[in-house]
Design an enzyme around this catalytic site. Structure first.
Site, PDB file in Angstrom:
ATOM      1  N   GLY A 156      -4.369  -0.225  -5.928  1.00 41.56           N
ATOM      2  CA  GLY A 156      -4.844  -1.354  -6.754  1.00 41.56           C
ATOM      3  C   GLY A 156      -4.219  -2.818  -6.288  1.00 41.56           C
ATOM      4  O   GLY A 156      -5.013  -3.883  -6.076  1.00 41.56           O
TER       5      GLY A 156
ATOM      6  N   ASP B 252      -0.345  -5.067  -9.099  1.00 38.69           N
ATOM      7  CA  ASP B 252      -1.266  -5.796  -9.356  1.00 38.69           C
ATOM      8  C   ASP B 252      -1.368  -5.861 -10.947  1.00 38.69           C
ATOM      9  O   ASP B 252      -1.784  -6.865 -11.318  1.00 38.69           O
ATOM     10  CB  ASP B 252      -2.698  -4.716  -8.902  1.00 38.69           C
ATOM     11  CG  ASP B 252      -2.724  -3.330  -9.386  1.00 38.69           C
ATOM     12  OD1 ASP B 252      -1.507  -2.855  -9.992  1.00 38.69           O
ATOM     13  OD2 ASP B 252      -3.727  -2.654  -9.441  1.00 38.69           O
TER      14      ASP B 252
ATOM     15  N   ASP C 276       0.857  -2.598 -17.654  1.00 38.11           N
ATOM     16  CA  ASP C 276       0.298  -2.619 -18.997  1.00 38.11           C
ATOM     17  C   ASP C 276       1.517  -1.771 -19.653  1.00 38.11           C
ATOM     18  O   ASP C 276       2.489  -2.197 -20.229  1.00 38.11           O
ATOM     19  CB  ASP C 276      -0.934  -2.103 -19.073  1.00 38.11           C
ATOM     20  CG  ASP C 276      -1.371  -0.889 -18.361  1.00 38.11           C
ATOM     21  OD1 ASP C 276      -0.439  -0.011 -18.091  1.00 38.11           O
ATOM     22  OD2 ASP C 276      -2.660  -0.804 -17.971  1.00 38.11           O
TER      23      ASP C 276
ATOM     24  N   PHE D 216      -9.317  -3.675 -20.800  1.00 37.15           N
ATOM     25  CA  PHE D 216      -9.565  -3.045 -19.395  1.00 37.15           C
ATOM     26  C   PHE D 216      -9.855  -4.194 -18.440  1.00 37.15           C
ATOM     27  O   PHE D 216     -10.807  -4.830 -18.651  1.00 37.15           O
ATOM     28  CB  PHE D 216     -10.345  -1.921 -19.226  1.00 37.15           C
ATOM     29  CG  PHE D 216     -10.500  -1.023 -18.038  1.00 37.15           C
ATOM     30  CD1 PHE D 216      -9.236  -0.193 -17.772  1.00 37.15           C
ATOM     31  CD2 PHE D 216     -11.264  -1.159 -17.105  1.00 37.15           C
ATOM     32  CE1 PHE D 216      -9.308   0.427 -16.638  1.00 37.15           C
ATOM     33  CE2 PHE D 216     -11.302  -0.497 -15.659  1.00 37.15           C
ATOM     34  CZ  PHE D 216     -10.179   0.369 -15.472  1.00 37.15           C
TER      35      PHE D 216
ATOM     36  N   ASP E  18      -9.863  -0.891  -9.971  1.00 41.38           N
ATOM     37  CA  ASP E  18     -10.908  -0.378  -9.933  1.00 41.38           C
ATOM     38  C   ASP E  18     -11.375   0.355 -11.536  1.00 41.38           C
ATOM     39  O   ASP E  18     -10.391   0.396 -12.378  1.00 41.38           O
ATOM     40  CB  ASP E  18     -11.021   0.630  -8.754  1.00 41.38           C
ATOM     41  CG  ASP E  18     -10.149   2.059  -9.275  1.00 41.38           C
ATOM     42  OD1 ASP E  18     -10.619   3.141  -9.275  1.00 41.38           O
ATOM     43  OD2 ASP E  18      -9.088   1.690  -9.404  1.00 41.38           O
TER      44      ASP E  18
ATOM     45  N   ARG F 202     -13.272  -2.235  -6.671  1.00 48.08           N
ATOM     46  CA  ARG F 202     -12.099  -3.038  -6.125  1.00 48.08           C
ATOM     47  C   ARG F 202     -12.207  -4.162  -5.014  1.00 48.08           C
ATOM     48  O   ARG F 202     -11.607  -4.848  -4.712  1.00 48.08           O
ATOM     49  CB  ARG F 202     -11.423  -2.001  -5.121  1.00 48.08           C
ATOM     50  CG  ARG F 202     -10.788  -0.874  -6.062  1.00 48.08           C
ATOM     51  CD  ARG F 202      -9.720   0.164  -4.923  1.00 48.08           C
ATOM     52  NE  ARG F 202      -9.259   1.270  -5.474  1.00 48.08           N
ATOM     53  CZ  ARG F 202      -8.204   1.396  -6.514  1.00 48.08           C
ATOM     54  NH1 ARG F 202      -7.697   0.317  -6.639  1.00 48.08           N
ATOM     55  NH2 ARG F 202      -7.989   2.461  -6.993  1.00 48.08           N
TER      56      ARG F 202
END
Length: 179
Positions: A49, A104, A107, A156, A163, A169
């Site tokens: 990512g 990236d 969470d 999300f 992705d 991506r």
């Protein structure tokens, strides 16, 4: 930016490529100021990512530096599996070096916890964490995050290297699931 569909799910526009570029420049400037021109950090991107973030960040970083990558994975579809799979590691000696992890998105912190475990086994000068996106509502760990580009809600997102089951991506902007 218009709504898009990936794997039959709708995603709405969330963060433009312009805002991402400004955030990258801000993070690179702040880290450069903190480290100074004499420190030669090793920036470590977490694949897959972070590849776009790392590339753009490095172009903004004004001082000498090194770049490497490690591949960790914990996602399947829209959810974190909670299980980290280390796929590719670093092969260089990091003894007494400053390592800045470029993530990236952070969470739950499960991947971050594994990063700390891996790099605490090294004899580093210092370890810092920088993330483009941070979901404070989802964060379950007490590990420090040194640099945060944008705090976002716990939904999300896809695009700019992130992705959804392999797709999205390549999008220059970031989209948020619309449900």
């Amino acid at each position: 930016m218009e709504q898009i569909t990936i794997h039959n799910l709708p995603f709405k526009p969330f963060v433009t490529s312009d805002k991402i570029a400004k955030t990258n420049a801000f993070l690179a400037k702040r880290i450069a100021e903190d480290l100074g021109p004499d420190e030669e950090p090793v920036f470590v991107g977490i694949l897959n990512g972070s590849f776009m973030f790392v590339s753009d960040f490095i172009r903004n970083y004004p001082h000498p530096c090194h770049v490497s990558f490690v591949k960790l994975s914990s996602y399947k579809s829209l959810d974190s599996t909670g299980v980290i799979k280390k796929l590719i590691g670093i092969n260089e000696d990091l003894t007494n070096k400053t390592v800045i992890i470029l993530e990236d998105i952070i969470d739950t912190g499960t991947t971050l916890e594994e990063i700390y475990r891996i790099f605490n086994e090294q004899n580093l000068k210092q370890l810092k964490i920088a993330t483009l996106f941070f979901k404070p509502e989802a964060y379950k760990k007490e590990l420090p995050i040194d640099y945060v580009g944008l705090e976002i809600e716990d939904k999300f997102i896809v695009g700019y290297g992130l992705d959804f089951d392999g797709l999205g991506r390549n999008l220059p902007d970031v989209y948020q699931i619309d449900k």
